[in-house]
Design an enzyme around this catalytic site. Sequence first.
Site, PDB file in Angstrom:
ATOM      1  N   HIS A 166       0.832  -1.208   0.000  1.00 23.92           N
ATOM      2  CA  HIS A 166       0.000   0.000   0.000  1.00 23.92           C
ATOM      3  C   HIS A 166       0.864   1.254   0.000  1.00 23.92           C
ATOM      4  CE1 HIS A 166       1.144  -0.194   4.255  1.00 23.92           C
ATOM      5  NE2 HIS A 166       0.706   1.047   4.409  1.00 23.92           N
ATOM      6  N   TYR A 319      26.659  13.732  12.453  1.00 27.19           N
ATOM      7  CA  TYR A 319      27.199  14.694  11.500  1.00 27.19           C
ATOM      8  C   TYR A 319      26.146  15.071  10.461  1.00 27.19           C
ATOM      9  CZ  TYR A 319      30.471  17.232   8.581  1.00 27.19           C
ATOM     10  OH  TYR A 319      31.102  18.227   7.881  1.00 27.19           O
TER      11      TYR A 319
HETATM   12  O1  LIG Z   1      31.582   7.421  12.731  1.00 25.13           O
HETATM   13  P1  LIG Z   1      30.767   6.259  13.225  1.00 25.13           P
HETATM   14  O2  LIG Z   1      30.348   6.398  14.662  1.00 25.13           O
HETATM   15  O3  LIG Z   1      31.400   4.941  12.927  1.00 25.13           O
HETATM   16  O4  LIG Z   1      29.440   6.299  12.345  1.00 25.13           O
HETATM   17  C1  LIG Z   1      28.249   6.915  12.702  1.00 25.13           C
HETATM   18  O5  LIG Z   1      28.336   8.334  12.662  1.00 25.13           O
HETATM   19  C2  LIG Z   1      28.623   8.922  11.391  1.00 25.13           C
HETATM   20  C3  LIG Z   1      28.586  10.417  11.528  1.00 25.13           C
HETATM   21  O6  LIG Z   1      27.320  10.882  11.948  1.00 25.13           O
HETATM   22  C4  LIG Z   1      27.635   8.416  10.321  1.00 25.13           C
HETATM   23  O7  LIG Z   1      28.074   8.852   9.062  1.00 25.13           O
HETATM   24  C5  LIG Z   1      27.523   6.897  10.315  1.00 25.13           C
HETATM   25  O8  LIG Z   1      26.512   6.501   9.405  1.00 25.13           O
HETATM   26  C6  LIG Z   1      27.198   6.414  11.722  1.00 25.13           C
HETATM   27  O9  LIG Z   1      27.110   5.003  11.756  1.00 25.13           O
END
Ligand SMILES: O=P(O)(O)O[C@H]1O[C@H](CO)[C@@H](O)[C@H](O)[C@H]1O
Lengths: 351, 351
Positions: A166, A319
Amino acid sequence: VFCLNPSDHQHLRYNPLRDTWVLVSAHRMKRPWAGQVEKPPEEHIPRYDPGNPLCPGNTRANGKVNSHYDSTYVFENDFPALQPDAPDPGSDQHPLFQSKAARGVCKVMCFHPWSDVTLPLMKMHEVVKVIDKWAGLVEELGATYPWVQIFENKGAMMGCSNPHPHCQVWASNFLPNEPALSDRCQRSYYQKHGEPMLQQYARQEAERKERVVVESPDWLAVVPYWATWPYQTLLLPRRHVLRITDLTTEEREGLADIMRRLLTKYDNLFEISFPYSMGWHGAPTGPHLKEDNSHWQLHAHYYPPLLRSAMVKKFMVGYEMLAQEQRDLTPEQVSAETYPCENPGLYSRET
Amino acid sequence: VFCLNPSDHQHLRYNPLRDTWVLVSAHRMKRPWAGQVEKPPEEHIPRYDPGNPLCPGNTRANGKVNSHYDSTYVFENDFPALQPDAPDPGSDQHPLFQSKAARGVCKVMCFHPWSDVTLPLMKMHEVVKVIDKWAGLVEELGATYPWVQIFENKGAMMGCSNPHPHCQVWASNFLPNEPALSDRCQRSYYQKHGEPMLQQYARQEAERKERVVVESPDWLAVVPYWATWPYQTLLLPRRHVLRITDLTTEEREGLADIMRRLLTKYDNLFEISFPYSMGWHGAPTGPHLKEDNSHWQLHAHYYPPLLRSAMVKKFMVGYEMLAQEQRDLTPEQVSAETYPCENPGLYSRET
Ligand SMILES: O=P(O)(O)O[C@H]1O[C@H](CO)[C@@H](O)[C@H](O)[C@H]1O
Ligand SMILES: O=P(O)(O)O[C@H]1O[C@H](CO)[C@@H](O)[C@H](O)[C@H]1O
């Protein structure tokens, strides 16, 4: 000389539909993943479930009974985010506490009487019926409402709480943020370049061939140059088409065909029923029907959440929420990767 | 007369920091939830795990060995999305295929040597050390980079792959989308009203008291009038402060205190270690240090993913991705709901 290898070096790409940038850091795919894994989608969905409020003949939460439908079926959302009669909130004098009335309607549209099919597993003529109904709803609700948002949340990972195939249609008395931004960007591109942005874009991508996922004489699906989600695609006609209501009979058949091919590739990629949110953007309606909207080109966005496998999502978190969207592989890597999978039936549930 | 009851009728609210609108449809909380449920956060985290690359003295994926740190600990991200030496992608002639160089550094900062604490469970002087280190990193990286993004992804639900308390700091040679937008909005508000937007906002919220979650003589945390995530908060000083580096010793102590109180409330809400992404926004740095940035006010955004319980998230999917963000309860309902939970220790892990 030190040359850019897009799969090793990060760079920024411009999204002309949103006037934003995306950070492309392809080398990030090399990091190991020790984070959350998702449950794969449910495999064994009964064709008819007496407890499922979307099946033909069943009773919904509010006591209403579905017809014994044998094609598409549209009804009012039982818990609508938009109702036609909400009062005006009035206005606070302060510029930091501004509110506005929001009115509209929310509908649900079942694609098929069976719970165990999805669009790529439906027959061509059944998908054409879905497209005709989409156009019918835009025609009907767009007669008065400036924006009619058709969208499908597919899979539990995308907040979908019912496996029955849907989509939803939310029409509002306001132009929401995303279409308002897209309208602004397409308009200024048209004023500057004298051609609709996305018509020019489709032609460029068809020539460059680097990011095409599927194509046909009338349609094209690409991983856009500025894609943020790993497997994001943009589906658009080659001809200048303002709204879904303007598609010819042949174009609707072509659309049914290309949607089935695109979604088959998605399903084949990780050999699961691929989760995504998708939706249509076309020229605004209601009072905007009388305006010149030549800068618009009809298109659908597909936003799938997966990154590495059926069980590892891309997390758009810290980020991305606070600074800028970031992707871990290039759009060109993705379109190449999805190409070999067109072979239909590599993954298919019995219908 | 038909009056608006904000908990029954949908309406739009304006976000002056992003120049966007949010759809507030509080009556949607009435719908039953049959969708995806999340695993609650891991309860039993060992204080020291020989296999955890963030613990003191352990070896990371790339062979580097952590010091036997006993406070905060900063190191270069082993899989950085931004590297200092990426080459320029050069420029395509076509306006729809625009790219730019992206350069920067990505650091990881452990908050504490123990894996089984979180900020609200750390001692005051330990949290002050975290704040001092944040300021130190903005000072150091902000000397050259225009933007230094400090952010914390907390909990597996927010893509965090390691339970050890830590945040990240990504500095870039460009102003990312979100701070660029916030800069534009704060600047035009300042030009129009002659006062920094968020300083005026803090004063208004302190007077109105409807959305305050915690406050102290120097600080205020509110569910912003325009919050999109159900339990989103905005933490900001009352005094006009451009950057985290400008905080006085007393303000840093006050910040440690209010952060612990806010995060204790979050943990108490569903009696779990509350997941969220958070991050700091302050005036841009590098070349912008010499400019007049009086329109800026330092603040932190907290974006928690939960909606109904420890196990049910808000899904920002179809309509939200394609049209406009939508929330299912009013900000005022949330701040009232989180109020009674300030009682510290209602939920607490042993430290
Ligand atoms: O850098 P990390 O903790 O491995 O990764 C995490 O934070 C990042 C920054 O927000 C993101 O891009 C990733 O998708 C997330 O899994
Ligand atoms: O309307 P549904 O399918 O119950 O709900 C789903 O889609 C909505 C529209 O994108 C979202 O607001 C909800 O968070 C999501 O769970």
